[in-house]
Design a protein around this motif. Sequence first.
Motif, PDB file in Angstrom:
ATOM      1  N   SER A  52     -43.908  16.571  23.196  1.00 55.61           N
ATOM      2  CA  SER A  52     -43.486  15.170  23.128  1.00 55.61           C
ATOM      3  C   SER A  52     -43.613  14.566  21.731  1.00 55.61           C
ATOM      4  CB  SER A  52     -44.305  14.320  24.104  1.00 55.61           C
ATOM      5  OG  SER A  52     -45.674  14.296  23.703  1.00 55.61           O
ATOM      6  N   GLY A  53     -44.412  15.187  20.866  1.00 58.80           N
ATOM      7  CA  GLY A  53     -44.651  14.638  19.538  1.00 58.80           C
ATOM      8  C   GLY A  53     -43.501  14.875  18.576  1.00 58.80           C
ATOM      9  N   ARG A  54     -43.475  14.052  17.549  1.00 56.20           N
ATOM     10  CA  ARG A  54     -42.415  14.128  16.546  1.00 56.20           C
ATOM     11  C   ARG A  54     -43.011  13.992  15.152  1.00 56.20           C
ATOM     12  NH1 ARG A  54     -37.572  13.855  18.371  1.00 56.20           N
ATOM     13  NH2 ARG A  54     -37.086  13.189  20.471  1.00 56.20           N
ATOM     14  N   PHE A  55     -42.309  14.586  14.195  1.00 63.56           N
ATOM     15  CA  PHE A  55     -42.592  14.349  12.790  1.00 63.56           C
ATOM     16  C   PHE A  55     -41.657  13.242  12.319  1.00 63.56           C
ATOM     17  CE2 PHE A  55     -43.609  18.987  13.063  1.00 63.56           C
ATOM     18  CZ  PHE A  55     -44.967  18.878  12.785  1.00 63.56           C
ATOM     19  N   ASP A  56     -42.144  12.373  11.436  1.00 63.50           N
ATOM     20  CA  ASP A  56     -41.291  11.308  10.918  1.00 63.50           C
ATOM     21  C   ASP A  56     -40.082  11.889  10.189  1.00 63.50           C
ATOM     22  OD1 ASP A  56     -43.055   9.411  11.899  1.00 63.50           O
ATOM     23  OD2 ASP A  56     -44.068   9.129   9.970  1.00 63.50           O
ATOM     24  N   PHE A  57     -40.332  12.868   9.327  1.00 58.39           N
ATOM     25  CA  PHE A  57     -39.268  13.505   8.548  1.00 58.39           C
ATOM     26  C   PHE A  57     -39.566  14.994   8.438  1.00 58.39           C
ATOM     27  CE2 PHE A  57     -39.781   9.205   7.029  1.00 58.39           C
ATOM     28  CZ  PHE A  57     -38.484   8.727   7.005  1.00 58.39           C
ATOM     29  N   VAL A  58     -38.526  15.803   8.508  1.00 58.25           N
ATOM     30  CA  VAL A  58     -38.664  17.231   8.243  1.00 58.25           C
ATOM     31  C   VAL A  58     -37.605  17.609   7.219  1.00 58.25           C
ATOM     32  CG1 VAL A  58     -38.580  19.583   9.186  1.00 58.25           C
ATOM     33  CG2 VAL A  58     -39.583  17.726  10.549  1.00 58.25           C
ATOM     34  N   VAL A  59     -38.066  18.318   6.178  1.00 57.80           N
ATOM     35  CA  VAL A  59     -37.159  18.829   5.147  1.00 57.80           C
ATOM     36  C   VAL A  59     -36.792  20.248   5.555  1.00 57.80           C
ATOM     37  CG1 VAL A  59     -36.902  19.396   2.704  1.00 57.80           C
ATOM     38  CG2 VAL A  59     -38.257  17.392   3.385  1.00 57.80           C
ATOM     39  N   PHE A  60     -35.497  20.493   5.599  1.00 49.92           N
ATOM     40  CA  PHE A  60     -34.973  21.816   5.934  1.00 49.92           C
ATOM     41  C   PHE A  60     -34.264  22.379   4.710  1.00 49.92           C
ATOM     42  CE2 PHE A  60     -35.229  19.611   9.934  1.00 49.92           C
ATOM     43  CZ  PHE A  60     -35.529  20.580  10.878  1.00 49.92           C
ATOM     44  N   GLU A  61     -34.464  23.661   4.456  1.00 50.78           N
ATOM     45  CA  GLU A  61     -33.671  24.312   3.421  1.00 50.78           C
ATOM     46  C   GLU A  61     -32.440  24.882   4.090  1.00 50.78           C
ATOM     47  OE1 GLU A  61     -33.992  27.295  -0.384  1.00 50.78           O
ATOM     48  OE2 GLU A  61     -35.754  26.975   0.852  1.00 50.78           O
ATOM     49  N   ARG A  62     -31.293  24.583   3.531  1.00 51.57           N
ATOM     50  CA  ARG A  62     -30.028  25.067   4.082  1.00 51.57           C
ATOM     51  C   ARG A  62     -29.680  26.382   3.393  1.00 51.57           C
ATOM     52  NH1 ARG A  62     -25.576  20.821   4.592  1.00 51.57           N
ATOM     53  NH2 ARG A  62     -26.618  20.431   6.545  1.00 51.57           N
ATOM     54  N   THR A  63     -29.503  27.426   4.194  1.00 51.58           N
ATOM     55  CA  THR A  63     -29.165  28.743   3.655  1.00 51.58           C
ATOM     56  C   THR A  63     -27.668  28.817   3.367  1.00 51.58           C
ATOM     57  OG1 THR A  63     -28.778  29.704   5.833  1.00 51.58           O
ATOM     58  CG2 THR A  63     -31.046  29.812   4.978  1.00 51.58           C
ATOM     59  N   ARG A  64     -27.268  29.882   2.713  1.00 50.72           N
ATOM     60  CA  ARG A  64     -25.844  30.051   2.386  1.00 50.72           C
ATOM     61  C   ARG A  64     -24.971  30.124   3.634  1.00 50.72           C
ATOM     62  NH1 ARG A  64     -27.543  33.440  -2.404  1.00 50.72           N
ATOM     63  NH2 ARG A  64     -27.158  31.975  -4.106  1.00 50.72           N
ATOM     64  N   ASP A  65     -25.548  30.650   4.722  1.00 54.62           N
ATOM     65  CA  ASP A  65     -24.773  30.720   5.966  1.00 54.62           C
ATOM     66  C   ASP A  65     -24.965  29.460   6.821  1.00 54.62           C
ATOM     67  OD1 ASP A  65     -27.358  31.232   6.737  1.00 54.62           O
ATOM     68  OD2 ASP A  65     -26.885  33.000   7.924  1.00 54.62           O
ATOM     69  N   ARG A  66     -25.445  28.393   6.183  1.00 56.00           N
ATOM     70  CA  ARG A  66     -25.555  27.045   6.749  1.00 56.00           C
ATOM     71  C   ARG A  66     -26.621  26.905   7.832  1.00 56.00           C
ATOM     72  NH1 ARG A  66     -22.666  23.872   4.505  1.00 56.00           N
ATOM     73  NH2 ARG A  66     -21.708  22.319   5.795  1.00 56.00           N
ATOM     74  N   GLN A  67     -27.532  27.850   7.911  1.00 58.36           N
ATOM     75  CA  GLN A  67     -28.671  27.664   8.805  1.00 58.36           C
ATOM     76  C   GLN A  67     -29.639  26.703   8.143  1.00 58.36           C
ATOM     77  OE1 GLN A  67     -30.471  31.422   9.674  1.00 58.36           O
ATOM     78  NE2 GLN A  67     -28.878  32.010  11.116  1.00 58.36           N
ATOM     79  N   GLU A  68     -30.411  26.016   8.942  1.00 54.36           N
ATOM     80  CA  GLU A  68     -31.414  25.095   8.420  1.00 54.36           C
ATOM     81  C   GLU A  68     -32.796  25.594   8.824  1.00 54.36           C
ATOM     82  OE1 GLU A  68     -30.409  21.162   9.742  1.00 54.36           O
ATOM     83  OE2 GLU A  68     -28.637  21.085   8.455  1.00 54.36           O
ATOM     84  N   ILE A  69     -33.612  25.872   7.808  1.00 54.06           N
ATOM     85  CA  ILE A  69     -34.957  26.397   8.022  1.00 54.06           C
ATOM     86  C   ILE A  69     -35.961  25.307   7.646  1.00 54.06           C
ATOM     87  CG2 ILE A  69     -36.606  28.164   7.319  1.00 54.06           C
ATOM     88  CD1 ILE A  69     -34.072  29.865   6.568  1.00 54.06           C
ATOM     89  N   PRO A  70     -36.818  24.904   8.591  1.00 56.39           N
ATOM     90  CA  PRO A  70     -37.792  23.856   8.265  1.00 56.39           C
ATOM     91  C   PRO A  70     -38.808  24.359   7.246  1.00 56.39           C
ATOM     92  CG  PRO A  70     -38.225  24.748  10.445  1.00 56.39           C
ATOM     93  CD  PRO A  70     -36.964  25.396   9.955  1.00 56.39           C
ATOM     94  N   ILE A  71     -39.047  23.555   6.202  1.00 58.50           N
ATOM     95  CA  ILE A  71     -40.000  23.982   5.176  1.00 58.50           C
ATOM     96  C   ILE A  71     -41.126  22.973   4.956  1.00 58.50           C
ATOM     97  CG2 ILE A  71     -38.373  25.470   3.948  1.00 58.50           C
ATOM     98  CD1 ILE A  71     -38.015  23.201   1.897  1.00 58.50           C
ATOM     99  N   LEU A  72     -40.970  21.756   5.443  1.00 57.92           N
ATOM    100  CA  LEU A  72     -41.942  20.725   5.114  1.00 57.92           C
ATOM    101  C   LEU A  72     -41.778  19.540   6.060  1.00 57.92           C
ATOM    102  CD1 LEU A  72     -43.842  19.220   3.005  1.00 57.92           C
ATOM    103  CD2 LEU A  72     -41.746  18.693   1.769  1.00 57.92           C
ATOM    104  N   ALA A  73     -42.895  19.007   6.540  1.00 64.68           N
ATOM    105  CA  ALA A  73     -42.868  17.778   7.342  1.00 64.68           C
ATOM    106  C   ALA A  73     -43.568  16.675   6.561  1.00 64.68           C
ATOM    107  CB  ALA A  73     -43.564  17.992   8.685  1.00 64.68           C
ATOM    108  N   ILE A  74     -43.070  15.466   6.727  1.00 66.17           N
ATOM    109  CA  ILE A  74     -43.654  14.313   6.051  1.00 66.17           C
ATOM    110  C   ILE A  74     -43.882  13.213   7.078  1.00 66.17           C
ATOM    111  CG2 ILE A  74     -43.352  12.565   4.270  1.00 66.17           C
ATOM    112  CD1 ILE A  74     -41.507  14.549   2.814  1.00 66.17           C
ATOM    113  N   GLU A  75     -45.063  12.645   7.042  1.00 65.91           N
ATOM    114  CA  GLU A  75     -45.424  11.536   7.908  1.00 65.91           C
ATOM    115  C   GLU A  75     -45.702  10.318   7.044  1.00 65.91           C
ATOM    116  OE1 GLU A  75     -46.455  11.648  11.645  1.00 65.91           O
ATOM    117  OE2 GLU A  75     -44.803  13.030  11.296  1.00 65.91           O
ATOM    118  N   LEU A  76     -45.120   9.190   7.402  1.00 70.33           N
ATOM    119  CA  LEU A  76     -45.455   7.919   6.769  1.00 70.33           C
ATOM    120  C   LEU A  76     -46.576   7.295   7.587  1.00 70.33           C
ATOM    121  CD1 LEU A  76     -42.044   6.241   5.853  1.00 70.33           C
ATOM    122  CD2 LEU A  76     -43.697   7.308   4.330  1.00 70.33           C
ATOM    123  N   ASP A  77     -47.676   6.994   6.935  1.00 69.69           N
ATOM    124  CA  ASP A  77     -48.852   6.488   7.638  1.00 69.69           C
ATOM    125  C   ASP A  77     -49.144   5.038   7.280  1.00 69.69           C
ATOM    126  OD1 ASP A  77     -49.167   8.987   8.708  1.00 69.69           O
ATOM    127  OD2 ASP A  77     -50.881   9.544   7.453  1.00 69.69           O
TER     128      ASP A  77
END
Length: 133
Positions: A52-77
């Motif tokens: 049920s939980g969520r991250f405020d923001f997740v940074v994904f690196e987009r690969t050449r074949d357009r997949q998105e791989i999560p690399i970092l989460a950011i929370e605003l506190d």
Amino acid sequence: PYSSETEAAFLENLNHALDNILYGGRRCVIHREVGISKVFRDSEVNPDLFYSGRFDFVVFERTRDRQEIPILAIELDGKEHEEDRVVQVRDQEKQEICRQHGFELIRIENTYARRYHHIKEILIRYFEKLYRI
């Protein structure tokens, strides 16, 4: 205070900072309010929070074949992260889930959401550690 306006300003600064520090064809995209279970396959910590939980923001690196791989989460506190015991426990559990998966979770006090240089410095330190740029 945390608001959609603060969130929008942060997202704009985050995108701008990423555009300015990444090179060599790396592309990142940012998604808001990403479910923890969308980032990881499983967790031994608090199954309710995992689903049920969520991250405020997740940074994904987009690969050449357009997949998105999560690399970092950011929370605003905001202040509730310092003053509310329930929120603190949830934050600790999120941190533990990320630690289990070797995934970076960066917490930024929401009073810094509009400070581009602060956000940029945080990202530079993260990517230097990750990619040795």
